[in-house]
Each structure stands twice: as C-alpha cells, then as structure tokens.
Scaffold this active site. Structure first.
Site, PDB file in Angstrom:
ATOM      1  N   THR A  78       0.879  -1.111  -0.176  1.00 39.29           N
ATOM      2  CA  THR A  78      -0.034  -0.007   0.000  1.00 39.29           C
ATOM      3  C   THR A  78       0.730   1.301  -0.089  1.00 39.29           C
ATOM      4  O   THR A  78       2.148   1.228   0.105  1.00 39.29           O
ATOM      5  CB  THR A  78      -0.747   0.037   1.264  1.00 39.29           C
ATOM      6  OG1 THR A  78      -0.088  -0.117   2.434  1.00 39.29           O
ATOM      7  CG2 THR A  78      -1.823  -1.117   1.405  1.00 39.29           C
ATOM      8  N   ASP A 118      -7.900 -10.380  -0.467  1.00 43.79           N
ATOM      9  CA  ASP A 118      -7.953 -10.077   0.948  1.00 43.79           C
ATOM     10  C   ASP A 118      -9.067 -10.837   1.538  1.00 43.79           C
ATOM     11  O   ASP A 118      -9.344 -10.665   2.560  1.00 43.79           O
ATOM     12  CB  ASP A 118      -8.065  -8.673   1.206  1.00 43.79           C
ATOM     13  CG  ASP A 118      -6.663  -7.971   1.133  1.00 43.79           C
ATOM     14  OD1 ASP A 118      -5.554  -8.908   1.321  1.00 43.79           O
ATOM     15  OD2 ASP A 118      -6.601  -6.724   1.276  1.00 43.79           O
ATOM     16  N   GLY A 172       0.580  -4.191   4.748  1.00 41.15           N
ATOM     17  CA  GLY A 172       0.066  -5.192   4.941  1.00 41.15           C
ATOM     18  C   GLY A 172      -0.692  -5.465   6.510  1.00 41.15           C
ATOM     19  O   GLY A 172      -1.058  -4.416   7.159  1.00 41.15           O
TER      20      GLY A 172
END
Length: 558
Positions: free
Chosen positions: A367, A409, A460
């Site tokens: 991310t 996810d 994460g």
C-alpha cells in the site's frame, strides 16, 4: 542486561534517525512515498487549496510517479479533520464484482486453485480510488477539481526521470516476459525498457487522467474508460462489468473515536480493521499499571502480548459491516474489555496462540500512505493500495494504469483455517458487492481539538502494529516525528505465533531475553513505511518525516 539493551537500542534509534530527517513547515506539509507527489500537494496549498485538495493532487501524482502502489485502479481510506474540528472518513475500498461467489477461487474438490486469488484477473476488485477522491472534494475541497490533476497530467505527458527503485523493478519484469506479459507495454517505450534516469512518459495514462479531470468520477466509472476497462478485464478472464463500475459508490462514514491520556484518536471504521484494532490496543496500553521503558525487554514483551490478543479478535469478528452484524464491536472498543484482556497477559512469559482460535489472513504489503496538514487546522490521513506491489500486474495499454488484486484479501476457502495463515471465518468470506477486510490504518490524533499527529503506513498486516507503536512513540514517549518513525518496531499477529523484528534495529541481548521468555523470533528487513506529521502547539510548527525504508519518499513543506 536490560539497561545494556536499552542503551544499545537507543544508539540504534539515534543512528537510524540520521537517515530520516525531521522537516519543518509553518503553512502546510505533505508526506508521501514520492517527492514529486508531495511537491504537487504543496503547490495546491500555495494556490489556495486546503488539505483535502492537496491530498487529492498528491494521490493522482502518486498514480503517475509511484505505480508500485499509487493508483487509480485500486482503493483506500481517508480520515479528514476539518477546520471546525469535526472528523469524518471516506471509505473507497474496492468491492467484489456482482458475479463473485464465496467459492470462486476453488476447484471441483473445494481446494484453492493456486494463485487464482492473487495472480489472475479474477483477483481484481472494483476500483474505488477515483470515486473516493471526487466525493471528498465535492464536500470538502476548495479549489476547482480540474486544477488538482494538472501536475499528474503534466508528469505523465512530459515524463520524469525514472528512479532507481522503479528501474530495478522494470528490469525484473523485462527479464520474465512470460510471467508478466501484461507488464511489458507498461515498462517499455518504443520496444525498449525504460531505464534508470531516463524520462518515463505515460501518454495513455495522461489521456485517462484528462477524462477524469474533465468529467470527474463519471469519466472513470461511465463512458469510454469504463467500457475499455471492463472489456480488458473480461479479455483476461476477469468478471468485472460496466455495471460493476457504474454502481460503485464511495461511502462517507463516522470515524472510530477514542481517548488516550488526554488525546483524541480518530481511525477508520470497518471494513478497515485498523481503527478498531489500534483502539483496542491503545485501551489496553492506557490501563497498564506501569509504563515500560521504551526499548526495554519488558516493553517489547508487553507490545507482543497486546498485539497477540488484538489480532485474535480482529480475525474472529471483523469484516464489512454493511454485510454482517458485529454484535461484539461495542465490547471490543470498551475499557472494561481492555481490562479483561490485560488480566489474561502473563508479564513474565510469552502467551500461547492456538490454531483452535482464529488468526490473520495474508495481505499484500504494498500500500502507500500520505499525510497532509494545512495552516488552518485541516488534516488528511489517507492510505491507498493495489494490494501487492504493482497489484495484479495487469493493465490495458489503452488506459495506462495498473489494476489491483484485492480479492485476495477475502477468505478464499470458507470454513478452513490453517497454521500458515489461511483463514475461513464467515466475517470476511466473499459476497457480491462486499468490501474485503483491510489492515490499512490512517489515523489522526488531536490534542485540545487541534491535529497533533497525522500518521499511517503501508505494510499489509504490519500496518496496524507500526502505526500503534508510532502513536505510542509520540504520545507516551514524546519522540520527534522522525525518531518515532525510525524507532525499532515489532509485529505479532496471533498466528504464526512469533515476533517479527526489523533487521539491524534490535540489540542481540534484547532478542535473547525475549526468546528466554518463550517468544519465537523472526527477522524482516523492515516493517511498514510510515509517513507522518506532528504538530507542536508551542512553536506552531509542523514536523514531518518519511520512513527511510521508502526509497523515493519525501516531505514537502512551506
């Protein structure tokens, strides 16, 4: 031994802080994973925009200069502190396409098809970034939407010198064209791989951004872009349709709010698990009878045990609250429950995580986060993601942007939980239109109703714990921003039952002492890449820093 450990650890902190400088500003500040992007945000602040405007400009520029995680083909979460002291959030997490089903990644024997939920077009969730940015601007932005995309478009059209980190990745993709066929047109111009220092131009992305600039979110979710995107995904055996895109909506939600030692904490609500889990851990920390010395063996032991318990509850209860009822949520956030949990901690010995209880699912670490603050007390903490680095590593050459693999996810195998991190609890199983559980944890901490800390990180599952420890570093131990970011951090997520620590940042005697208490220890090169801004009310200066492990990260201020 403990005193020596603390001394050694502080020595490491002071050395590491050299590589991450505190930056200061009076009128505005942006910290992100790309210096180009941070500067784009500052340009908007100087032009009369507010923190929301600057965050949007920064994010679109990240989509150009940091394709590793910056995106318009993914999603994320935004926490906003307004000038009048109100706090709100925008949820633009990706969603499962309408054709999704709970067993879509399983073979006829009910087993997970290897790589299907991460490395195929089935792994692509409906993107949310453009919708979230546009909706936030419509309600809280000051200057015209069109201006916010100007710098991103200019960099995509004219190009910018390719940084070493991206050049290394491009080389790896070029070396494996059979494995990454859809990346070849992304990394090459005129048949040649773009190299370090060479101008990287992205004309297709520039045209896509121009449509979004002119038409807002409709330019992405309807019309030519939506049709081309759906056609491309389906050509790769994906299931996203024009209807999926047309019906996507970002949601403004109330934040998870709590107090801690005179501070107000604001985090994301579900489906981000960060707000709930960090609040739970902060509640436990606040009720400790004694505050441990930072860097001591006891400090890390208590951290690990608090993390262990919170991650158990995360996996057991949390998911998309629009789809499931979470009757335990109020209890999870209560001080009474924190007291109950603390009573179960042995302060002299490591606890035990068992497979019969619930543990965490695998999440990609790639991310990206940005923090923004303006001169009027408006602040934005925003984390966005493609899931893994470069997402699913697919992109339509006609559109020029990479797509996420966020469907990974979800709990891919309902009902099956294993020691290696697979989880099958109902809260996060796949359903059409559902948003997958996330560890992204953008936070804003206020003091006396004014922003004190704007913080977040990629990483994460490790995001939750790195943000938690950075909040402790600034609120409890009064660390400057850079030192709080660079301070050694650990990670524990219930199962696998081990402490993960950062390479070169833990004294050997500290590690040995933790092992003697029963902890299993494992090293990792880094945990998170934090981007933060801290405000000093006495000097009225903002103090910002970008994690030294972020290869192209930067802070811009004025």
């Amino acid at each position: 031994m403990k005193n020596l450990s603390v001394f050694s650890l502080f020595l490491v902190i002071n050395i590491s802080a050299v590589f991450s400088q505190n930056h200061y500003g009076k009128n505005g500040m942006v910290a992100s994973a790309s210096t180009y992007a941070s500067q784009a945000g500052i340009e908007i602040l100087k032009a009369g925009g507010n923190a929301v405007d600057a965050a949007i400009a920064t994010t679109f520029t990240l989509a150009v200069t940091w394709p590793f995680a910056g995106n318009i083909g993914g999603g994320g979460f935004m926490v906003i502190h307004t000038e009048n002291g109100e706090v709100t959030t925008f949820d633009f997490r990706e969603k499962a396409p309408f054709a999704s089903s709970k067993d879509m990644f399983l073979d006829k024997n009910g087993k997970l098809k290897s790589g299907s939920n991460h490395n195929t077009a089935l792994a692509i969730g409906v993107p949310g970034t453009v919708a979230g940015l546009y909706d936030a601007h419509q309600k809280y932005g000051l200057i015209p939407w069109e201006k916010l995309l100007e710098r991103a478009i200019q960099l995509a059209e004219s190009g910018f010198p390719l940084p070493k980190s991206l050049a290394n990745d491009f080389f790896q993709f070029a070396e494996a064209p059979e494995k990454y066929p859809e990346m070849q047109s992304f990394i090459k111009r005129d048949g040649k791989v773009v190299g370090f220092g060479e101008d990287w131009k992205q004309p297709a992305l520039a045209e896509t951004l121009k449509k979004i600039q002119k038409e807002g979110k409709k330019g992405f979710y309807e019309g030519e872009i939506a049709e081309a995107l759906a056609d491309y995904i389906q050509s790769q055996d994906g299931i996203i349709t024009k209807e999926d895109l047309a019906q996507y909506e970002a949601i403004e939600r109330s934040p998870i709010q709590s107090t801690f030692k005179g501070y107000q904490l604001y985090g994301m609500p579900l489906p981000s698990s960060g707000g709930v889990t960090i609040t739970q851990m902060m509640n436990m920390w606040e009720q400790l009878e004694e505050t441990p010395i930072i860097g001591s063996v006891q400090y890390y032991h208590i951290l690990a045990e608090i993390m262990r318990i919170a991650f158990r509850d995360r996996a057991k209860y949390l998911g998309d609250q629009d789809f499931i009822e979470i009757p335990e949520l109020e209890k999870l956030l209560s001080d009474e429950y924190a007291t109950e949990l603390l009573e179960g901690i042995n302060f002299d010995k490591a606890g035990e995580s068992t497979v019969t209880e619930i543990h965490s699912i695998h999440e990609g670490q790639e991310t990206t986060h940005l923090s923004v603050m303006d001169a009027n007390g408006m602040a934005v903490s925003m984390t966005t993601t493609l899931e893994q680095g470069y997402g699913v590593k697919m992109q339509s050459p006609d559109l020029g942007f990479l797509l996420n693999n966020e469907m990974g996810d979800f709990n891919a195998v309902p009902g099956k939980t294993t020691n290696n991190g697979q989880i099958g609890t109902p809260a996060n199983t796949i359903e059409a239109g559902k948003r997958m559980l996330s560890s992204m944890s953008p936070f804003i901490i206020t003091k006396n109703n004014y922003p004190f800390l704007v913080i977040g990180s990629p990483g994460g599952r490790t995001i939750i714990n790195t943000v938690f420890q950075t909040i402790l570093g600034t609120t409890v131990y009064d660390y400057p921003m850079a030192q709080a970011i660079e301070a050694p951090k650990i990670h524990h997520q219930w199962l696998p039952d081990r402490i993960i620590y950062e390479e070169y940042k833990m004294a050997p005697e500290t590690l040995k002492a933790l092992e003697a208490m029963g902890h299993e220890i494992q090293m990792r090169s880094f945990l998170g890449r934090l981007m933060g801004i801290k405000y000093n009310a006495e000097t009225e200066f903002m103090e910002g820093a970008a994690d030294s492990s972020s290869p192209d990260g930067g802070v811009a201020a004025y």
